[in-house]
Each structure stands twice: as C-alpha cells, then as structure tokens.
Design a protein around this motif. Structure first.
Motif, PDB file in Angstrom:
ATOM      1  N   GLY A  46       0.804  -1.221   0.000  1.00 40.13           N
ATOM      2  CA  GLY A  46       0.000   0.000   0.000  1.00 40.13           C
ATOM      3  C   GLY A  46       0.836   1.270   0.000  1.00 40.13           C
ATOM      4  N   LEU A  47       2.097   1.152  -0.439  1.00 39.95           N
ATOM      5  CA  LEU A  47       2.976   2.342  -0.474  1.00 39.95           C
ATOM      6  C   LEU A  47       3.102   2.791  -1.922  1.00 39.95           C
ATOM      7  N   CYS A  48       2.685   4.018  -2.194  1.00 42.83           N
ATOM      8  CA  CYS A  48       2.747   4.404  -3.604  1.00 42.83           C
ATOM      9  C   CYS A  48       3.920   5.307  -3.938  1.00 42.83           C
ATOM     10  N   GLU A  49       4.622   5.823  -2.958  1.00 42.14           N
ATOM     11  CA  GLU A  49       5.762   6.706  -3.249  1.00 42.14           C
ATOM     12  C   GLU A  49       7.015   5.875  -3.544  1.00 42.14           C
ATOM     13  N   ASN A  50       7.888   6.413  -4.389  1.00 45.34           N
ATOM     14  CA  ASN A  50       9.199   5.777  -4.533  1.00 45.34           C
ATOM     15  C   ASN A  50       9.972   6.011  -3.234  1.00 45.34           C
ATOM     16  N   PRO A  51      10.800   5.054  -2.832  1.00 43.21           N
ATOM     17  CA  PRO A  51      11.462   5.216  -1.532  1.00 43.21           C
ATOM     18  C   PRO A  51      12.665   6.152  -1.588  1.00 43.21           C
ATOM     19  N   SER A  52      13.092   6.630  -0.427  1.00 44.46           N
ATOM     20  CA  SER A  52      14.403   7.297  -0.342  1.00 44.46           C
ATOM     21  C   SER A  52      15.249   6.463   0.630  1.00 44.46           C
ATOM     22  N   PHE A  53      16.565   6.568   0.467  1.00 40.56           N
ATOM     23  CA  PHE A  53      17.467   5.647   1.165  1.00 40.56           C
ATOM     24  C   PHE A  53      17.359   5.788   2.689  1.00 40.56           C
ATOM     25  N   GLU A  54      17.164   7.012   3.176  1.00 40.48           N
ATOM     26  CA  GLU A  54      17.117   7.231   4.639  1.00 40.48           C
ATOM     27  C   GLU A  54      15.986   6.446   5.286  1.00 40.48           C
ATOM     28  N   GLU A  55      14.972   6.117   4.506  1.00 41.15           N
ATOM     29  CA  GLU A  55      13.837   5.395   5.098  1.00 41.15           C
ATOM     30  C   GLU A  55      14.237   4.023   5.638  1.00 41.15           C
ATOM     31  N   ALA A  56      15.452   3.584   5.258  1.00 40.28           N
ATOM     32  CA  ALA A  56      15.894   2.290   5.790  1.00 40.28           C
ATOM     33  C   ALA A  56      16.543   2.454   7.166  1.00 40.28           C
ATOM     34  N   ASP A  57      16.685   3.718   7.626  1.00 41.35           N
ATOM     35  CA  ASP A  57      17.335   3.966   8.925  1.00 41.35           C
ATOM     36  C   ASP A  57      16.359   3.930  10.089  1.00 41.35           C
ATOM     37  N   THR A  58      15.074   4.025   9.779  1.00 35.69           N
ATOM     38  CA  THR A  58      14.095   4.201  10.859  1.00 35.69           C
ATOM     39  C   THR A  58      13.074   3.073  10.867  1.00 35.69           C
ATOM     40  N   TRP A  59      12.796   2.581  12.054  1.00 33.22           N
ATOM     41  CA  TRP A  59      11.768   1.549  12.232  1.00 33.22           C
ATOM     42  C   TRP A  59      10.446   2.234  12.563  1.00 33.22           C
ATOM     43  N   GLY A  60       9.381   1.769  11.916  1.00 33.77           N
ATOM     44  CA  GLY A  60       8.058   2.268  12.300  1.00 33.77           C
ATOM     45  C   GLY A  60       7.484   3.309  11.362  1.00 33.77           C
ATOM     46  N   LEU A  61       8.017   3.413  10.147  1.00 31.52           N
ATOM     47  CA  LEU A  61       7.487   4.431   9.228  1.00 31.52           C
ATOM     48  C   LEU A  61       6.186   3.996   8.548  1.00 31.52           C
ATOM     49  N   LEU A  62       5.940   2.708   8.565  1.00 30.23           N
ATOM     50  CA  LEU A  62       4.738   2.219   7.898  1.00 30.23           C
ATOM     51  C   LEU A  62       3.506   2.661   8.695  1.00 30.23           C
ATOM     52  N   GLU A  63       2.614   3.354   8.008  1.00 29.11           N
ATOM     53  CA  GLU A  63       1.475   3.941   8.742  1.00 29.11           C
ATOM     54  C   GLU A  63       0.403   2.918   9.055  1.00 29.11           C
ATOM     55  N   ILE A  64      -0.049   3.006  10.277  1.00 27.53           N
ATOM     56  CA  ILE A  64      -1.109   2.096  10.725  1.00 27.53           C
ATOM     57  C   ILE A  64      -2.378   2.412   9.930  1.00 27.53           C
ATOM     58  N   GLY A  65      -3.055   1.345   9.511  1.00 27.86           N
ATOM     59  CA  GLY A  65      -4.296   1.554   8.769  1.00 27.86           C
ATOM     60  C   GLY A  65      -4.110   1.525   7.261  1.00 27.86           C
ATOM     61  N   THR A  66      -2.832   1.520   6.794  1.00 26.68           N
ATOM     62  CA  THR A  66      -2.592   1.451   5.344  1.00 26.68           C
ATOM     63  C   THR A  66      -3.201   0.155   4.807  1.00 26.68           C
ATOM     64  N   LYS A  67      -3.860   0.260   3.664  1.00 31.60           N
ATOM     65  CA  LYS A  67      -4.501  -0.914   3.051  1.00 31.60           C
ATOM     66  C   LYS A  67      -3.477  -1.701   2.232  1.00 31.60           C
ATOM     67  N   VAL A  68      -3.344  -2.987   2.503  1.00 31.00           N
ATOM     68  CA  VAL A  68      -2.456  -3.809   1.663  1.00 31.00           C
ATOM     69  C   VAL A  68      -3.303  -4.407   0.540  1.00 31.00           C
ATOM     70  N   GLU A  69      -2.618  -4.893  -0.499  1.00 27.56           N
ATOM     71  CA  GLU A  69      -3.385  -5.462  -1.599  1.00 27.56           C
ATOM     72  C   GLU A  69      -2.635  -6.634  -2.207  1.00 27.56           C
ATOM     73  N   LYS A  70      -3.192  -7.804  -2.062  1.00 25.63           N
ATOM     74  CA  LYS A  70      -2.506  -9.003  -2.572  1.00 25.63           C
ATOM     75  C   LYS A  70      -2.652  -9.064  -4.089  1.00 25.63           C
TER      76      LYS A  70
END
Ligand code: MSP
Length: 650
Positions: free
Chosen positions: A474-498
């Motif tokens: 459920g993540l539509c943005e392209n990532p940036s490298f710093e996002e691998a430094d922090t735990w917990g960025l995934l927002e609660i309530g985001t819809k996943v899609e198989k």
C-alpha cells in the motif's frame, strides 16, 4: 549542491549481437548510478557505441551498406535493449557524433602541437581483426594476437606515434600514489608485470590502411587510432569541447567500468593521454571478469550465446539483474548456466522473497482486514528482527564502496531470510486465535515493516521488484534511502493489496527447454536480420550454370611437397605441388591460417586449368580450394580417403 559522480561502461562495438556478458557491465553501471543517487550524489552515467574501424566498414560492405547506415540500425537495437533492461543512462555517445569527431581531431592536433605525437614508420605484427600492432615480446611463439588469439602478419606502415614510452615511470608513480586507481588490486599487478615492468614503447596512433575513421586533421592519408577515438568518448559525452561547464562539473570520472581484456587500454593509454592533455585522471578503473557460458567463452561461432531478451521476456528484467549481480563476484569470471539461473530464481526470488511477501500480505488480509495493524511493545524476536533490518543499510553501503553487488544483495537476503524465520518463530496462524489480538497485530506489523525496509534497500538493484513490494504494502511513493534507517514508518491503517506472486516458482525441466528454445529462436531471427550465415549464403549466391560450364573446370588432387614464404609478400606462401608426374607452384594467401608443417604431405584440391596469374613477381599456376565461414575461419579442401595425387575431381 550535490556532489557529482561520473561513471561509464565501455563504448560498445556495434555488433548487433549483445549477449548477457555485455549486459553485465551495463546492469552494474546502472545499479551504481541509482545507488549513488540514492546516497545523495548527482550521478551521471554514460554508455555508447564505438563505431569506427576497418572491421565495421567491412561488415557494412558485406551487407551492401554504407558504414553509417549499418551502424545506425544497430544503435537503435542497442538502445532498445537498454530500455528493455531498464537501464537509465544519462548520455549515449556515438563515436560518429560530429561533435565528438571534432573533439578527437582537436585532441590529436593539441598533442601534435605539444610534441607528444610525431610521425614515423611502424614495423610490427598486425592483427587485422583487432586493428592492433604487436611487438614480438607481446606475442606467443606462433605470433598470435595476444587479444583475440588469431594469427598476426608482419606489416610496415607510415604512422604517427604517441610518446607513450615517456609515461612508464609517471604511470607507475601514479598507481603507487593512488591505490584505488586500478581495481581489483590483482589487475594492477597484472598490468605492471605484463606491460609496464620492461618499459612502454611509443604507441602507433594513426592508420593509413583504414578509411572508416576520424581523419588526422593535418594529414588526410591517416585516420586516428580507434582507441583514442573510443576513449575520448568518455569526455565528449559530458560536454568536452562544447559545454565546458558541464564537463568541469563531472570530470574526472568516479569510475570507468571495463571488462578485464580492455583494462590495459584504460590504465595505460588513457591516463597517459590525459596526462599529456593536462587533464585530471579518472578516480578509478574497475576491471570486471567475464561471464562465461558453461565455463566457455560465449561466441557466435561456438553457438553458445545466451541473450538477455529471452530471460527478460520470460521471467522479467529483475530476474536477470538479480542473477548477474548476485551470482558472480564483481571482478572475477563467472559461469552462466541455465540451471543455475533457474535454481536461483526458485530459491532466492520465489521461495525467499516472493513467498515472504505473499504470506505477509495474505495474513494481513485474513487476520486484520487487509489493514496494517497497530503494534504493541516489542519482545525478544521482535527486537532481534528490528536490529538486523536496521543494520542492513550500513552493510549494503560498505559492500557498495567496493562495488561488491553480490555481498550487498547477500546482506539484503539475510534480512529476507531473517524475516521468514520470524514468521516461523512467531507462528501467526496460531496466535491469530488468541483472544487478545495484540501479539498477532505486533507480529504482522513487524513483518510488513521489515518488507518495507527490504523494498527500500532493493530499490537501486531491482527497481521494478521494489515497487511491486511497495504496491502490495500500500505504499505508492518511490522510496528514499534514509527510510531504511528508521523503524516504524509504515502507517497504521494502510490498506495492503494481494496481487499475483512477484516471482512464481518455475518447473526447472520445462523452463530449461522453454528458455533454450526462446534463445535459439532469437538467434535465428538475428542471423536473418543481420545477415549471418544466411546472408553469407546469399552474398555468394551465383547464377545457375550448366554441366558444360562446370565441365570447363579441371579440378585435381595435388600433394603439397613443400611450402616457402613468398620473397616479396609477407602474407603469401608458395605451395610446391605434385600431381602425378606434373609439378607446379601455386601462390596462396593461407599463411594466416596454416603453418608449413600443417600442409606438407597433405592432399589438397586445386583448380588446375586456371589461367596463370603473377603475384608480386611469382607466377601462380592454378588456385587451391578452401571453405571460409562467416567469422573468417578457413578450412582447406582435401579428400576423405588417401587417393593418388593428380586424380581428377568431378
Ligand atoms: N569498443 C571497445 C571498448 C572501448 S571503451 C573506450 C570494446 N567493445 S566490446 O563491445 O567488444 O566490449 C564491450 C565490453 O563488453 C568490454 O568491457 C568487454 O569486456 C565486455 N564483454 C564482452 N563479453 C563479455 C562477457 N562474456 N562477460 C563480461 N563482459 C564481456 O571492447
């Protein structure tokens, strides 16, 4: 302002037959570019085509085309291939670009004016296919070309020389004071021992026997040596001679990636030329190994070329990118086999990564209504998982300092495997039944968060896959490298899609055949398109003749009694033949293919009644028969069984 980083692949010969070996370097370069940009650099990536030289002119002529017309078609195909492989180059330089040709002439003129180039006469051993002169000491006893292994011939020609001999000590000093200049280190030792230790000789940098090239500006009889032309493409691609601001921003290059056989040109000729031009030297030349096919060199004549297109069309671009970067150590040779490729797809991509994603998303859909749940306090395995995932970025960066793609991907796969282990440790299918749902929610959050970090880390190596992972999370943005430094960025309530599995498991038996067939079909198609063997047959097709026409030929078996060098022509033999009581001499140009001892005592087949012809003062009384294939390999005709010399051939 972002720090600039300029990187290049070699400037490829437009052979219209790029195989996975050629794509290896381009995929590596593309990954470096993305990685550097990810780290905050402004990376600029050049690739291109090296279009001058006798070989290309000859191939074009074989197809009845002008050289430029021929290379134009191939350049289009090459660009298509890079698009298919998701290669994001910034500049595609063609050595026939008029601006580049002007640069090459200016460089030559500057070096001449500075006294770095002088006119002389070259006498040495010439390899026609490689367009290179060699000295006795550089070749084996049989005078074969050290690059391609084919026979060379003695040649003399007026030429311009670059004073390369004056650079031996300067280069050795430079290597010593810049330990990262040649990588891997083993290649530096090779260069010193094989080429520099005994001192360099001046380099012949013009050809009077070649027409398809950049003319020497003050002497139209000569064209400029292809390697000066090709190497300086690296400068033209970033504006040298016409956009000084851009050039000064990106030069010197951060790294030139090159295959091991052309390291020599890049660490000896290239830095010497740059020193002579008072330009700074590239920071690094990295010589990678070759991708072999089943331990053998890939070649058209061996029929063992693995093309990238069938792999990409059947399994996607990232399957190829992953395999090439993960399977082999960058810097060493590696052997491609279809089985190795398929097995790795099943184990690493389908089982490890694909499975982790599909089971995580399935469980979130099943246990928390398809929404990223909110986690609670972490316990033992959670902390362990988090620590490993957050520590991966540093390991990837460390590996990429030395362009060790395989180690970088191994660190990411350790994270993938650790996350899979976490599923087994926490057993979500059991804890989902707990009345208190806090644990299952925490576990599912941690799984999705681990996959998010994995997608961030994968992005420069396998963009398409990283984006597919993110899409399902459920993540539509392209990532940036710093996002691998922090735990917990995934927002609660985001819809996943198989979605469909990102890498479905394959049946190795079936796929082995399917891939081989797709490869063979493409080979066939290429042969037809580019000429190849079919074209060769066409080229030599002649009008029908009658049996009477054929009857005019007197073809006979002749025994070779002795072989002599032609006194006035380096490349010709005199073959002294016996046909029963008759003796005769035939002049022949098979010297590049046979030694006298290969011929003496053999029965060959000749046209006996051909009108005699004088070759440089010696009369040739007939013509021998030989077959020649598309690669220029030659084989003399002989008889199946021993038969009396003089026998007629019908
Ligand atoms: N035109 C020159 C390069 C000039 S650079 C200023 C040239 N061209 S090439 O098309 O023959 O090779 C381009 C690159 O492909 C080389 O670095 C070569 O090592 C690489 N490879 C060709 N076959 C290969 C493999 N089988 N495996 C890995 N790399 C291979 O040389």
């Amino acid at each position: 302002m972002k720090e600039k980083f300029y990187l290049t692949t070699p400037i490829y010969y437009p052979n219209g037959n790029l195989h996975i070996g050629h794509t290896y370097c381009t995929i590596a370069a593309d990954t470096i570019k993305r990685f550097k940009n990810y780290q905050g650099y402004d990376a600029y990536f050049t690739t291109g085509t090296d279009e001058h030289g006798q070989k290309i002119a000859q191939t074009a002529a074989d197809f009845g085309m002008k050289p430029l017309e021929y290379v134009d078609r191939i350049v289009e195909d090459t660009k298509e291939l890079w698009k298919l492989l998701d290669i994001e180059y910034d500049s595609f330089i063609r050595s026939t670009d008029p601006q580049h040709e002007k640069n090459v002439q200016n460089i030559f003129q500057t070096l001449y004016d500075k006294g770095e180039i002088y006119k002389g006469e070259y006498e040495g051993f010439y390899c026609t296919p490689c367009e290179s002169f060699w000295t006795e000491s550089q070749m084996d006893e049989e005078h074969n070309c050290p690059d391609c292994g084919r026979p060379t011939h003695k040649a003399k020609e007026s030429t311009y020389f670059f004073k390369l001999s004056e650079y031996t000590d300067k280069l050795l000093d430079y290597y010593k004071t810049h330990p990262d200049f040649i990588k891997p280190k083993s290649r530096e030792r090779e260069m010193i021992n094989n080429f520099l230790k005994d001192g360099l000789e001046d380099l012949s940098v013009s050809r009077s026997s070649v027409e398809w090239g950049v003319p020497v500006p003050f002497d139209e009889e000569h064209v400029i040596y292809v390697w000066i032309d090709a190497l300086s493409c690296y400068l033209s691609a970033i504006g040298y001679g016409f956009d000084e601001e851009k050039f000064n921003a990106y030069w010197p290059a951060g790294v030139h990636l090159v295959g091991k056989e052309i390291v020599r040109f890049h660490v000896i000729i290239w830095p010497a030329l740059l020193m002579a031009m008072d330009l700074p030297l590239p920071k690094q030349i990295f010589g990678h190994g070759w991708i072999l096919f089943d331990d053998d060199k890939m070649s058209k004549s061996k029929g063992n070329i693995q093309y990238p297109e069938p792999i990409v069309n059947l399994y996607g671009v990232d399957a190829l990118r992953y395999f090439l970067l993960k399977e082999f150590t960058f810097g060493e040779d590696g052997s491609f086999t279809v089985d190795k490729f398929l097995k790795r797809m099943n184990s690493d991509l389908a089982n490890d990564l694909g499975n982790l994603l599909s089971r995580t998303v399935s469980m979130i859909e099943k246990y928390t209504d398809g929404e990223i749940p909110s986690p609670s306090d972490a316990i033992g395995p959670d902390e362990d998982l988090k620590e490993l995932l957050l520590g991966t970025k540093a390991k990837v960066e460390e590996a990429m300092e030395e362009w060790q793609f395989s180690d970088a991907l191994e660190s990411i796969w350790q994270a993938v495997r650790r996350t899979n282990k976490y599923v087994d440790e926490t057993e979500p299918w059991i804890i989902c039944k707990d009345e208190d749902q806090t644990r299952i929610k925490t576990v599912l959050y941690n799984l999705a968060e681990s996959l998010r970090i994995i997608s961030v880390l994968l992005y420069p190596f396998m963009k398409e896959t990283a984006l597919k992972l993110r899409e399902q999370l459920g993540l539509c943005e392209n990532p940036s490298f710093e996002e691998a430094d922090t735990w917990g960025l995934l927002e609660i309530g985001t819809k996943v899609e198989k979605k469909a599995p990102i890498f479905p498991r394959v049946d190795i038996e079936k796929e082995r055949e399917r891939l081989a067939k797709a490869n063979d079909d493409l080979n066939e198609e290429r042969m037809e398109k580019l000429g190849g063997s079919k074209k060769l047959v066409d080229k030599h097709t002649k009008p029908e003749i009658t049996i009477d026409d054929f009857g005019k030929l007197e073809i006979r078996v002749a025994k070779v009694e002795s072989v002599e060098d032609h006194p006035n022509a380096d490349r010709l033999y005199l073959l002294n033949l016996k046909m029963g009581c008759e003796k005769k001499t035939i002049v022949s140009s098979i010297k590049d293919f046979y030694k006298p001892e290969d011929l003496v005592g053999k029965n060959i087949v000749i046209v006996n009644n051909l009108k005699p012809h004088n070759f440089r003062g010696i009369e040739s009384a007939g013509m021998l028969l030989a077959a020649e294939d598309e690669d220029g390999k030659l084989s003399l005709l002989t008889t199946m069984e021993e038969i009396a010399d003089g026998s007629c051939v019908y």
